[in-house]
Scaffold this active site. Structure first.
Site, short mmCIF file in Angstrom:
data_model
loop_
_atom_site.label_atom_id
_atom_site.label_comp_id
_atom_site.label_asym_id
_atom_site.label_seq_id
_atom_site.Cartn_x
_atom_site.Cartn_y
_atom_site.Cartn_z
N TYR A 293 0.85 -1.32 -0.06
CA TYR A 293 -0.07 0.07 0.14
C TYR A 293 1.03 1.33 0.04
O TYR A 293 0.19 2.38 0.09
CB TYR A 293 -0.85 0.20 1.04
CG TYR A 293 -2.01 -1.00 1.14
CD1 TYR A 293 -3.42 -0.64 0.79
CD2 TYR A 293 -1.35 -2.26 1.37
CE1 TYR A 293 -4.16 -1.76 0.85
CE2 TYR A 293 -2.80 -3.28 1.22
CZ TYR A 293 -3.91 -3.02 1.20
OH TYR A 293 -4.98 -3.98 1.23
N LYS B 255 3.14 -13.82 6.38
CA LYS B 255 3.28 -14.61 5.34
C LYS B 255 4.67 -15.07 5.13
O LYS B 255 5.36 -15.05 3.97
CB LYS B 255 2.63 -14.18 3.92
CG LYS B 255 2.46 -15.31 2.86
CD LYS B 255 1.52 -16.35 2.96
CE LYS B 255 1.76 -17.38 1.72
NZ LYS B 255 1.15 -18.76 2.43
N ASP C 154 -2.47 -17.69 5.70
CA ASP C 154 -3.46 -18.90 4.81
C ASP C 154 -3.87 -19.78 6.10
O ASP C 154 -5.28 -19.81 6.18
CB ASP C 154 -2.77 -19.51 3.89
CG ASP C 154 -1.46 -20.03 4.01
OD1 ASP C 154 -0.59 -19.60 3.50
OD2 ASP C 154 -1.27 -20.78 4.86
N ASP D 236 -6.28 -6.48 5.63
CA ASP D 236 -7.36 -6.09 4.55
C ASP D 236 -8.32 -7.13 4.41
O ASP D 236 -9.23 -7.15 4.63
CB ASP D 236 -6.87 -5.62 3.30
CG ASP D 236 -7.65 -4.79 2.56
OD1 ASP D 236 -8.74 -4.88 2.82
OD2 ASP D 236 -7.39 -4.49 1.30
#
Ligand code: ATP
Length: 417
Positions: free
Chosen positions: A164, A230, A284, A308
């Site tokens: 972002y 992640k 995940d 998000d």
């Protein structure tokens, strides 16, 4: 005697009231705080009108004439464009900085032409680095899962970095060519006509976000803070976020936190009184966990993109975006906002659910030390939903419900205060 010039922004005088001051990054409560508001576009004016009425009535019920909010309108989005030919007038930005707080309805995002969304600009210009999204279930709200009440989390999403940060190069542009050449020197070969986006995660931004999440857990008696990342794939950004977060917990909160290893080696799997468990999950796996083991989660701290996705997924699980509040918080400034969009399809039809903006106002009330009024709003909202007197979005999934317009729903909440 020379008269004192009245304070004004956008040429609009500020009403009589008190300024919220921050001490060590926290607001010091005052009796009549001035709070700027932006109505917003689309359904914004309708949900704002209902929210304001409920909040004022809750303050009256909680404090009589002793305390109350002094609202001050500032402009952005369509109204800013109309009145000042600017979707984010300088005066509005100055007012938010000056008062250190604001509440806003949804704003139309300008499309194309390199225009950044007003929401993103506000976050960046005011360095509102925490996006805080509490997600809980309200009894009676239709949900797609069997036990929606098991999910009760507060998500702290880093708000300034990651993909972002706006570091992007259009395929075929000169800048993309320069970046591609620099990368080639590092042994990275890109295909021709490749769009390039750069993900950035810093130690400073990771640490301040994780610090805020742990502090929140301590102050609100929440027992687990889960760092979501992640890092198995993106080692030097997502993995680094985890590393820096853990380092911060160890450096600043060692006496009140334990790790997952310690939980099992020293405490037999039970979090001891007075301690918070700091654990981590790969992003995940986290989506699986919120659905399958929601009770194990409490406070979540994560990077911008993960946050998000995760906050919308969690909101959907407990019954949708119409009820999910949010706040963007920095050190000395905070903006509370509805998390849904402008809902152009129902704008002006007195159909919108004000729940998201109203619950954002609840966060605002707690932020400025009006906790009793906040509790009253939540109690009245709970009762109104349990009574099955709700707006159309909720009524559609609720048997024997009575569908109310936005204003009548607001009145029903006020009556339940
Ligand atoms: P934007 O372009 O501003 O993002 P949008 O309409 O694309 O707006 P949302 O505003 O999030 O996206 O709306 C998605 C759907 O959810 C629409 O059908 C809208 O009517 C509905 N919706 C959103 N917010 C509410 C609300 N507060 N009450 C009832 N329905 C809502």
């Amino acid at each position: 005697m020379a008269s004192k010039r009245k304070l004004e922004f956008n040429g609009k005088p500020v009403p009589e009231g008190e300024m919220i001051r921050y001490q060590d990054g926290r607001p010091v409560p005052v009796k009549r705080p001035i709070v700027p508001f932006i109505e917003g576009d689309g359904i914004g004016p309708e949900i704002w009108a209902a929210t304001r009425k409920i909040v004022d009535a809750a303050c009256q019920a909680a404090y009589g004439d002793e305390r109350g909010i002094v609202w001050y309108e500032i402009f952005a989005g369509g109204k800013g464009e109309k009145l000042f030919s600017d979707p984010l007038p300088k005066g509005s930005l100055k007012a938010i900085k000056h008062f250190g707080v604001a509440i806003k309805g949804p704003l139309t995002t300008p499309t194309g032409g390199g225009l950044r969304s007003i929401n993103v600009r506000l976050r960046q210009l005011l360095d509102l680095y925490q996006c805080v999204r509490p997600v809980r279930y309200f009894d009676g709200v239709p949900s797609v899962v069997h036990n929606p009440q098991d999910l009760d989390v507060v998500i702290f999403r880093e708000n300034t970095e990651d993909v972002y940060a706006g570091i992007e190069y259009r395929a075929g542009s000169r800048a993309a060519g320069r970046v591609a050449r620099a990368l080639r020197k590092e042994g990275v070969k890109l295909r021709s006509r490749t769009g390039i986006g750069i993900k950035v995660i810093s130690r400073a931004a990771s640490r301040r976000l994780v610090r805020a999440a742990i502090q929140f857990a301590l102050e609100n008696n929440r027992k687990v803070v889960t760092l979501v990342h992640k890092g198995n794939i993106q080692k030097f950004t997502e993995g680094a976020f985890l590393g820096w977060g853990m380092e911060l917990a160890q450096e600043e909160f060692a006496s009140v936190t334990i790790t997952e290893d310690q939980l099992w080696s020293d405490y037999g799997g039970v979090i001891p009184d007075g301690k918070i468990l700091i654990n981590s999950r790969i992003a995940d796996a986290m989506f699986y966990e919120v659905l399958v083991k929601p009770k194990t989660l409490s406070v979540i701290a994560t990077t911008n993109l993960n946050g998000d996705y995760l906050s919308d997924a969690c909101a959907a699980q407990v019954g949708g975006l119409g009820m999910a509040p949010g706040a963007n918080i920095g050190d000395g400034c905070a903006i509370f906002e509805a998390t849904h969009g402008t809902a152009g399809d129902i704008a002006g039809k007195n159909m919108a659910n004000p729940g998201s903006l109203l619950l954002s106002a609840v966060m605002l009330l707690r932020h400025i030390g009006f906790g009793e009024a906040a509790d009253r709003v939540v109690g009245a909202l709970e009762k109104t939903i349990v009574d099955r007197t709700v707006t159309g979005d909720l009524a559609r999934g609720m048997a024997d419900s009575q569908e109310l317009g936005t204003d009548a729903f607001g009145e029903a909440v006020v009556a339940n205060l």
